[in-house]
Structures are given as C-alpha cells and as structure tokens.
Design an enzyme around this catalytic site. Structure first.
Site, PDB file in Angstrom:
ATOM      1  NE  ARG A  29     -19.379  -3.443 -24.311  1.00 28.72           N
ATOM      2  CZ  ARG A  29     -18.705  -2.853 -25.294  1.00 28.72           C
ATOM      3  NH1 ARG A  29     -17.574  -2.229 -25.036  1.00 28.72           N
ATOM      4  NH2 ARG A  29     -19.153  -2.873 -26.538  1.00 28.72           N
ATOM      5  CG  ASP A  30     -12.581  -4.074 -16.446  1.00 28.73           C
ATOM      6  OD1 ASP A  30     -11.398  -4.451 -16.437  1.00 28.73           O
ATOM      7  OD2 ASP A  30     -13.225  -3.826 -15.396  1.00 28.73           O
ATOM      8  CB  ILE A  31     -17.061  -6.220 -14.160  1.00 30.98           C
ATOM      9  CG1 ILE A  31     -18.504  -6.386 -13.711  1.00 30.98           C
ATOM     10  CG2 ILE A  31     -16.106  -6.154 -12.987  1.00 30.98           C
ATOM     11  CD1 ILE A  31     -18.787  -7.714 -13.035  1.00 30.98           C
ATOM     12  CG  ASN A  87      -2.263  -3.805 -14.395  1.00 31.13           C
ATOM     13  OD1 ASN A  87      -1.473  -2.903 -14.651  1.00 31.13           O
ATOM     14  ND2 ASN A  87      -3.566  -3.609 -14.354  1.00 31.13           N
ATOM     15  CB  VAL A  96      -8.234 -11.323 -12.751  1.00 31.09           C
ATOM     16  CG1 VAL A  96      -8.644 -12.677 -13.330  1.00 31.09           C
ATOM     17  CG2 VAL A  96      -9.442 -10.613 -12.134  1.00 31.09           C
ATOM     18  CG  HIS A 100      -6.352  -9.322 -17.577  1.00 31.07           C
ATOM     19  ND1 HIS A 100      -5.962 -10.141 -16.552  1.00 31.07           N
ATOM     20  CD2 HIS A 100      -6.447  -8.075 -17.045  1.00 31.07           C
ATOM     21  CE1 HIS A 100      -5.836  -9.415 -15.439  1.00 31.07           C
ATOM     22  NE2 HIS A 100      -6.114  -8.156 -15.721  1.00 31.07           N
ATOM     23  CG  HIS A 102      -6.571  -3.646 -18.517  1.00 35.49           C
ATOM     24  ND1 HIS A 102      -7.647  -3.462 -17.679  1.00 35.49           N
ATOM     25  CD2 HIS A 102      -5.722  -4.455 -17.837  1.00 35.49           C
ATOM     26  CE1 HIS A 102      -7.457  -4.110 -16.549  1.00 35.49           C
ATOM     27  NE2 HIS A 102      -6.287  -4.726 -16.612  1.00 35.49           N
TER      28      HIS A 102
HETATM   29  P1  DGP Z   1      -6.075  -6.309 -13.192  1.00 36.30           P
HETATM   30  O1  DGP Z   1      -5.905  -5.306 -12.100  1.00 36.30           O
HETATM   31  O2  DGP Z   1      -5.190  -5.992 -14.361  1.00 36.30           O
HETATM   32  O3  DGP Z   1      -5.920  -7.748 -12.703  1.00 36.30           O
HETATM   33  O4  DGP Z   1      -7.558  -6.110 -13.740  1.00 36.30           O
HETATM   34  C1  DGP Z   1      -8.582  -7.010 -13.555  1.00 36.30           C
HETATM   35  C2  DGP Z   1      -9.797  -6.418 -14.210  1.00 36.30           C
HETATM   36  O5  DGP Z   1     -10.775  -7.425 -14.329  1.00 36.30           O
HETATM   37  C3  DGP Z   1     -10.437  -5.276 -13.429  1.00 36.30           C
HETATM   38  O6  DGP Z   1     -10.362  -4.082 -14.206  1.00 36.30           O
HETATM   39  C4  DGP Z   1     -11.878  -5.680 -13.226  1.00 36.30           C
HETATM   40  C5  DGP Z   1     -12.049  -6.863 -14.156  1.00 36.30           C
HETATM   41  N1  DGP Z   1     -12.906  -7.916 -13.647  1.00 36.30           N
HETATM   42  C6  DGP Z   1     -12.762  -8.568 -12.465  1.00 36.30           C
HETATM   43  N2  DGP Z   1     -13.711  -9.500 -12.327  1.00 36.30           N
HETATM   44  C7  DGP Z   1     -14.473  -9.447 -13.451  1.00 36.30           C
HETATM   45  C8  DGP Z   1     -15.610 -10.176 -13.897  1.00 36.30           C
HETATM   46  O7  DGP Z   1     -16.125 -11.083 -13.236  1.00 36.30           O
HETATM   47  N3  DGP Z   1     -16.124  -9.823 -15.105  1.00 36.30           N
HETATM   48  C9  DGP Z   1     -15.566  -8.830 -15.886  1.00 36.30           C
HETATM   49  N4  DGP Z   1     -16.151  -8.573 -17.050  1.00 36.30           N
HETATM   50  N5  DGP Z   1     -14.483  -8.129 -15.497  1.00 36.30           N
HETATM   51  C10 DGP Z   1     -13.946  -8.433 -14.300  1.00 36.30           C
END
Ligand code: DGP
Length: 114
Positions: A29-31, A87, A96, A100, A102
């Site tokens: 799950r996205d944080i 992205n 990040v 990944h 989404h």
């Molecule tokens: P992007 O903009 O596509 O690089 O999205 C990165 C996503 O990663 C963003 O929606 C928040 C998520 N994210 C960042 N750090 C963490 C983390 O430590 N844990 C989780 N579960 N999600 C994270």
C-alpha cells in the site's frame, strides 16, 4: 549499502503493508494514498525507472502487469475499475527511483487526466 526505500521494503528491512509478493515482484500500500485503494507494484530487483528497462526485462515487465488482475480482485476493484500509472523522471514527479506501477482505484480518484 543500498539506500533505496523500495529495495528495503522488498527485503523486509522496512515496514510496509504488503498485499502480494512472489519471486519477481512485491506489491504494497502506498503511504500517501490518493484514492481508497492505492497500491504500488515493484520489481524485487532494483530498476530505477522505465529509462533503465531493456529487452532483457520484458518478462519481468509483463509479470508486473499480469499480477494486477489478481491484486485488483483481492482489493474488490477489478469490476469497478482502476488506473495504472508509472511516473518516470522529474516532469512526471517521480519521487522514488525504483520502478513502480501505481494501482489506483475506488471512488474519488484525483488525477490530472480526470
Ligand atoms: P512516484 O511519484 O511515482 O515516485 O510515487 C512514489 C510513491 O511512493 C508515492 O505515492 C508515495 C510512495 N511512498 C514513498 N515512500 C514510501 C514508503 O516508505 N512506503 C510506502 N508504502 N510508500 C511510499
């Protein structure tokens, strides 16, 4: 030492709510969810972005898409629908640098494409 946060989630060094895992990919799950369901599917092997993908990775990239349906079914959004987003780079706000996908579903999706 590997500082990549998604590598740490894959290895279990960092906590995340993992919803699916196999030998090639991990989904969690996205944080910062932008919708009721917001899951990230990442390759277990580090790839910074689609800019690093080569023909050698075709099977892996196909697998990232193949796991979407079972995850969507598990989350109850397979029929109602969801959006898939990758992205790449600064103009796309990639934050990040570990590839990944989404999976964004449920009502109240916020996205510039409407
Ligand atoms: P992007 O903009 O596509 O690089 O999205 C990165 C996503 O990663 C963003 O929606 C928040 C998520 N994210 C960042 N750090 C963490 C983390 O430590 N844990 C989780 N579960 N999600 C994270």
């Amino acid at each position: 030492m590997n500082e990549c946060i998604f590598c740490k989630i894959v290895s279990g060094e960092m906590d995340a709510t993992i919803v699916y895992k196999d030998e090639q990919v991990t989904a969690f799950r996205d944080i910062h969810p932008v919708a009721p369901t917001h899951i990230l599917v990442v390759p277990n092997r580090h790839l910074a972005s689609t800019n690093e993908v080569t023909e050698q990775d075709e099977q892996l990239l196909g697998h990232m898409l193949a796991v979407v349906k079972p995850i969507a079914e598990q989350e109850g959004i397979a029929e109602s629908g969801y959006r898939l987003i990758i992205n790449t780079g600064p103009d796309a706000n990639q934050v990040v640098y570990h590839l990944h996908l989404h999976i964004i579903g449920g009502q109240h999706m916020r996205h510039p494409m409407g």
